[in-house]
Design a protein around this motif. Structure first.
Motif, mmCIF file in Angstrom:
data_model
loop_
_atom_site.group_PDB
_atom_site.id
_atom_site.type_symbol
_atom_site.label_atom_id
_atom_site.label_comp_id
_atom_site.label_asym_id
_atom_site.label_seq_id
_atom_site.Cartn_x
_atom_site.Cartn_y
_atom_site.Cartn_z
ATOM 1 N N LEU A 132 0.831 -1.211 0.000
ATOM 2 C CA LEU A 132 0.000 0.000 0.000
ATOM 3 C C LEU A 132 0.865 1.261 0.000
ATOM 4 O O LEU A 132 1.783 1.399 0.805
ATOM 5 N N SER A 133 0.558 2.170 -0.938
ATOM 6 C CA SER A 133 1.233 3.464 -0.955
ATOM 7 C C SER A 133 0.204 4.571 -1.091
ATOM 8 O O SER A 133 -0.747 4.444 -1.864
ATOM 9 N N VAL A 134 0.393 5.628 -0.333
ATOM 10 C CA VAL A 134 -0.488 6.793 -0.421
ATOM 11 C C VAL A 134 0.368 8.024 -0.627
ATOM 12 O O VAL A 134 1.369 8.212 0.056
ATOM 13 N N THR A 135 -0.023 8.839 -1.597
ATOM 14 C CA THR A 135 0.736 10.053 -1.910
ATOM 15 C C THR A 135 -0.177 11.269 -1.834
ATOM 16 O O THR A 135 -1.305 11.216 -2.313
ATOM 17 N N TYR A 136 0.301 12.326 -1.220
ATOM 18 C CA TYR A 136 -0.409 13.605 -1.253
ATOM 19 C C TYR A 136 0.316 14.513 -2.234
ATOM 20 O O TYR A 136 1.527 14.679 -2.131
ATOM 21 N N GLU A 137 -0.427 15.078 -3.176
ATOM 22 C CA GLU A 137 0.170 16.053 -4.087
ATOM 23 C C GLU A 137 0.139 17.410 -3.407
ATOM 24 O O GLU A 137 -0.927 17.941 -3.131
ATOM 25 N N SER A 146 5.101 11.227 0.094
ATOM 26 C CA SER A 146 4.770 9.810 0.176
ATOM 27 C C SER A 146 4.548 9.445 1.643
ATOM 28 O O SER A 146 5.448 9.098 2.376
ATOM 29 N N ALA A 147 3.291 9.598 2.061
ATOM 30 C CA ALA A 147 2.938 9.462 3.465
ATOM 31 C C ALA A 147 2.896 8.000 3.900
ATOM 32 O O ALA A 147 3.110 7.691 5.067
ATOM 33 N N VAL A 148 2.569 7.112 2.968
ATOM 34 C CA VAL A 148 2.626 5.676 3.228
ATOM 35 C C VAL A 148 3.263 5.061 1.995
ATOM 36 O O VAL A 148 2.873 5.389 0.869
#
Ligand SMILES: Nc1ncnc2c1ncn2[C@@H]1O[C@H](COP(=O)(O)OP(=O)(O)O)[C@@H](O)[C@H]1O
Ligand SMILES: [Mg+2]
Lengths: 340, 337
Positions: B13-18, B25-27
Motif C-alpha cells: 500500500l502506498s499513499v501520496t499527497y500532491e 509519500s505518506a505511506v
C-alpha cells in the motif's frame, strides 16, 4: 417560553430603544441641515414671505428647534408619528399603512428568491467544488453582486418588457383594472384573492415578477458566496468525515448534515442583509415605480418632508431590529447548543 | 498464541499527497495482515503516516491525496476494485472508524439516537425506525449509555460518553473491523483508562477486530495483542506485543521504547536518545528512511532500502541488520523464534 428566553427578548427590545433614538436624532438634524425646506417645496420659489410664514406657523416649524425635537420624540413614544408636512398633510401612519404592504409584497418573494438561489446554488457549488459548475456559479454570483440594482432592473425592463413584452414595465397592476379594484388590506395579492378577482390577481402577480426577481437576484450574490464558503468548511469537518466512514451517502452528508449546520451563519447574514434588502427595495421601487415605502422615502426626502422622513426611517430601524431579534430566537431552534 | 485467521490483507500500500512542494509519500509499500479478533496497535511519531494508513484501509483518502498503489483484501475480496457504491456499503458495515476528537466527530445538531438510527437505516433501508431505535438503545445500554441519554445532543455528553457513542456507531452495523485513530488521546487519564478497558471488553464481547492507532507507546503496551511500528511512511517492525517490548529488533523501535522511562530494556544495551527529527516526506532519505538518525547505520543503509520481511515466526522487520546483501560486510543477525 422559558424565563431566560423572556429575559433575552426583553433585553434585546430595551437595547433597540437607544439605537432607534440615536438614528432618528441624526435624521432629525441632517434633514434640517440639508438645503431647502418643506415650505419651498410646497409653495414654490416665488412665494411671498407672508404666505411662507403662515405655512411655517401652521406646520409648527416656527417653534424653537428643541421644542420641535421633543415634540417629535413624544410623537414617537406615543407611536403616533404625527402628520406629514407635504402632499396633503395626512397622518403619517395612514400613509405608511398604505405603502408598507406594497413593500412587504415585494420583499417576501425577493427574500424567497434570494434564499432559494443563494442557498441552493451555494450548496451545489460547494459540493461540486472546483468542477466547472462551481466556477460558473461563482462567476454569476460575482456578477449579481456587483451590478447596481437599478441597472439590473433597467436591463430586465428592456429585455422582458420592451423587447419581449412578457411582463409589465412598472407599477403594481394594470392601470385600467386599478380604477375598479377595491383595496382593503393594501396587499393586492390578498385583496384580489378576497374579492375572487382572478384577473386582477394575475395582473398583480405579473407585475411582481420583474421587481422581485431584480431585488432577489441582486441580494443572492452574497448568499451564494456565504453558503458556499461555509459549506466547504463544513464538508471538511470531522463529523462529515466520520459520517463518510459510516457509509453515509455523499448527498446526505452535503444536504442534510452540512447544510443544516451552515444555516446558522446564513441566518446571521439574512438578518444583517435585511437592512441592505430595505435599501435595495428603495432602489427597486424607484426603478419599477412601485408605490412602496422605499419610493415614498425618496419622494419625501426630495420634498424635505421632515416628519415623514423621520417616521419612515424610524419604522425601517424598528423593522431591522425586530428581524434581527427574530433571527436570534430562530438560532435556538436550529442549533441545540444555543440556549438563552 | 493460537493461529488466527486473516481478516484483512494489506499489500504494498502506498499513499501520496500532491502538494505544492511536491508529492508527499505518506505511506509507502506497506504490507501486513490484520488477524480476526485481534487488537493491533499501530504506533509511530506524529506525522509518520498512521492516520493516512487508517483512512486508506477504508479508501477514505481525500484529494490532494490518493492511494497510488496496493491491494486491500478484506474477507478475500480486493476492495480496491469496488466502485463508489460498493465502497459506501462497505464502510460502516465492514470497517468503521473512531476519530481523535469526540467533540467534533458527531453532528452537533443531531441527537445521539438519530445518529444511530440513521446509520442503520442507510445500510438496512428495510428496518423499521422503531426497530432501529430499539436496537440502538439496547446496544448503547451495553456500552453504558442510559436510555434517557439517547435523546441528548452531542454537546450535552462528556468526552468519554461521546467516544462510546462513536464506538456504538461502529458496532451497530456489526462491523468486523474498527479503526480507532488516537481515540483516547484527547481524554483525561482516568476516562482514557476506562475506555481502554472497554475497548478490550468490546473485542471479547462482540468479537470485533480493532486497529488502535496511537503515538502513545504505553497505550499500545496495555491494549494490543500485536504491534506494528511505523516510521516516515514505512512499516519498520511488526510482532506480538511481548516480543516487541522484550526484544525490539529495529533500532527505531528500540529508540521509541527507550524514550518511555518505565519500560525496562535489555541492560547490556546502552540507553540512547534518538537524535534528529523525522524526515520531510517530500524528500525522504534514500535507502532506509531511518538511516540519518540510526546509531547502527551502515553504508548500505544510505543507498538501498531493506525489505520488510519475516525474520522469525510472526516477527517482521525492515532493517539491514537482519538481512544479507553482497554489499554488506557484516552477516545478518539471526532472530530466535
Ligand atoms: N491532506 C493532506 N495534504 C498534504 N499532506 C498531508 C495531508 N494529510 C497528511 N499529510 C502528510 O502526510 C504525512 C502523514 O500524515 P498523517 O497520516 O496525518 O500522520 P500521523 O497520523 O501519523 O500523525 C505528514 O507528513 C503530513 O504532512
Ligand atoms: Mg494522526
Amino acid at each position: 417560553m422559558s424565563a431566560s428566553l423572556r429575559r433575552f427578548i426583553i433585553t434585546r427590545v430595551l437595547l433597540t430603544i437607544p439605537m432607534v433614538l440615536i438614528l432618528v436624532t441624526m435624521i432629525f438634524f441632517i434633514m434640517r441641515i440639508l438645503p431647502g425646506d418643506p415650505i419651498r417645496s410646497q409653495l414654490g420659489p416665488r412665494v411671498s414671505e407672508e404666505q411662507a410664514n403662515a405655512l411655517r406657523e401652521r406646520l409648527g416649524l416656527n417653534r424653537p428647534l428643541y421644542v420641535q425635537y421633543f415634540d417629535f420624540l413624544w410623537d414617537m413614544v406615543t407611536l403616533d408619528f404625527g402628520t406629514a408636512l407635504t402632499q396633503g398633510e395626512r397622518p403619517i401612519l395612514d400613509e405608511l399603512g398604505e405603502r408598507m404592504p406594497a413593500t412587504i409584497e415585494l420583499t417576501i418573494p425577493a427574500i424567497a428568491i434570494t434564499a432559494v438561489i443563494g442557498i441552493f446554488s451555494g450548496a451545489y457549488a460547494a459540493k461540486n467544488r472546483k468542477k466547472p459548475v462551481d466556477y460558473v456559479i461563482r462567476l454569476m454570483s460575482i456578477v449579481a453582486y456587483s451590478i447596481p440594482v437599478f441597472f439590473m432592473g433597467l436591463i430586465f425592463q428592456i429585455l422582458f418588457s420592451v423587447r419581449l413584452p412578457v411582463f409589465p414595465l412598472a407599477g403594481r397592476m394594470d392601470t385600467l383594472m386599478m380604477t375598479t379594484f377595491e383595496s382593503r388590506t393594501h396587499f393586492y395579492v390578498i385583496d384580489a384573492i378576497l374579492a375572487q378577482n382572478w384577473k386582477a390577481l394575475g395582473s398583480v402577480l405579473m407585475h411582481l415578477v420583474l421587481p422581485s426577481v431584480t431585488l432577489g437576484l441582486a441580494l443572492s450574490g452574497v448568499f451564494v458566496r456565504l453558503t458556499r464558503v461555509n459549506m466547504i468548511e463544513m464538508l471538511q469537518s470531522d463529523f462529515i468525515t466520520a459520517g463518510r466512514a459510516r457509509g453515509l451517502p455523499e448527498r446526505r452528508l452535503a444536504y442534510r448534515h452540512s447544510l443544516r449546520n451552515t444555516f446558522i451563519p446564513i441566518l446571521t447574514l439574512l438578518g444583517l442583509q435585511f437592512a441592505i434588502l430595505l435599501a435595495g427595495a428603495v432602489l427597486t421601487e424607484t426603478t419599477f415605480s412601485w408605490p412602496g415605502v422605499g419610493r415614498y422615502l425618496v419622494e419625501r426626502i426630495q420634498l424635505r418632508d421632515y416628519t415623514a422622513v423621520q417616521a419612515t426611517i424610524a419604522v425601517f430601524a424598528l423593522f431591522v431590529a425586530a428581524v434581527s431579534l427574530l433571527m436570534d430566537i430562530l438560532y435556538a431552534f436550529i442549533d441545540p447548543r444555543i440556549r438563552y | 498464541m493460537a493461529e488466527k485467521e486473516v481478516l484483512m490483507q494489506i499489500k504494498d500500500l502506498s499513499v501520496t499527497y500532491e502538494t505544492r512542494l511536491g508529492p508527499v509519500s505518506a505511506v509507502e509499500g506497506v504490507s501486513f495482515d490484520i488477524l480476526k479478533g485481534e487488537i493491533l496497535g499501530l504506533v509511530g511519531e506524529s506525522g509518520c503516516g498512521k492516520s493516512t494508513m487508517g483512512k486508506a484501509l477504508m479508501r477514505m483518502i481525500q484529494p490532494p491525496g490518493r492511494i497510488s498503489s496496493g491491494k486491500l483484501i478484506f474477507d478475500g475480496e480486493d476492495i480496491m476494485t469496488y466502485d463508489e457504491n460498493q465502497m459506501r456499503d462497505f464502510r460502516g458495515r465492514k470497517i468503521s472508524m473512531i476519530f481523535q476528537d469526540p467533540m467534533t466527530s458527531l453532528n452537533p445538531v443531531q441527537r445521539v439516537d438519530e445518529h444511530l438510527v440513521e446509520a442503520i437505516q442507510v445500510h438496512e433501508p428495510k428496518t423499521k425506525p422503531s426497530d432501529a431505535l430499539g436496537r440502538s438503545n439496547t446496544l448503547m445500554e451495553r456500552l453504558g449509555i442510559q436510555k434517557q441519554r439517547m435523546k441528548n445532543y452531542p454537546h450535552q455528553l462528556s468526552g468519554g460518553m461521546r467516544q462510546r457513542v462513536m464506538i456504538g456507531l461502529g458496532l451497530v452495523l456489526n462491523a468486523n473491523l474498527i479503526v480507532a485513530d488516537e481515540a483516547t488521546t484527547s481524554l483525561d487519564v482516568i476516562v482514557e483508562a476506562k475506555l481502554v478497558d472497554q475497548l478490550k471488553e468490546i473485542r471479547d464481547e462482540f468479537g470485533v477486530t480493532l486497529l488502535v492507532i496511537t503515538h502513545n507507546i504505553a497505550l499500545v503496551a496495555e491494549i494490543s495483542d500485536r504491534v506494528a511500528v511505523m516510521y516516515a511512511g514505512h512499516l519498520v517492525e511488526l510482532g506480538t506485543v511481548e516480543k516487541i517490548f522484550d526484544n525490539p529488533l529495529h533500532p527505531y523501535t528500540y529508540g521509541l521504547l527507550s524514550s518511555v522511562p518505565n519500560i525496562k530494556l535489555d541492560e547490556r544495551e546502552e540507553l540512547y536518545k534518538m537524535g534528529g527529527e523525522p524526515p520531510n516526506l517530500t524528500h525522504p532519505p534514500k535507502g532506509c528512511r531511518f538511516h540519518p538518525r540510526c546509531p547502527k547505520a551502515m553504508p548500505i543503509c544510505e543507498t538501498i532500502e531493506p525489505q520488510f520481511q519475516e525474520v522469525a515466526r510472526g516477527r517482521f522487520v525492515k532493517c539491514w541488520l537482519y538481512e544479507n546483501h553482497p554489499d554488506k560486510t557484516t552477516k545478518k543477525i539471526e532472530v530466535a523464534a
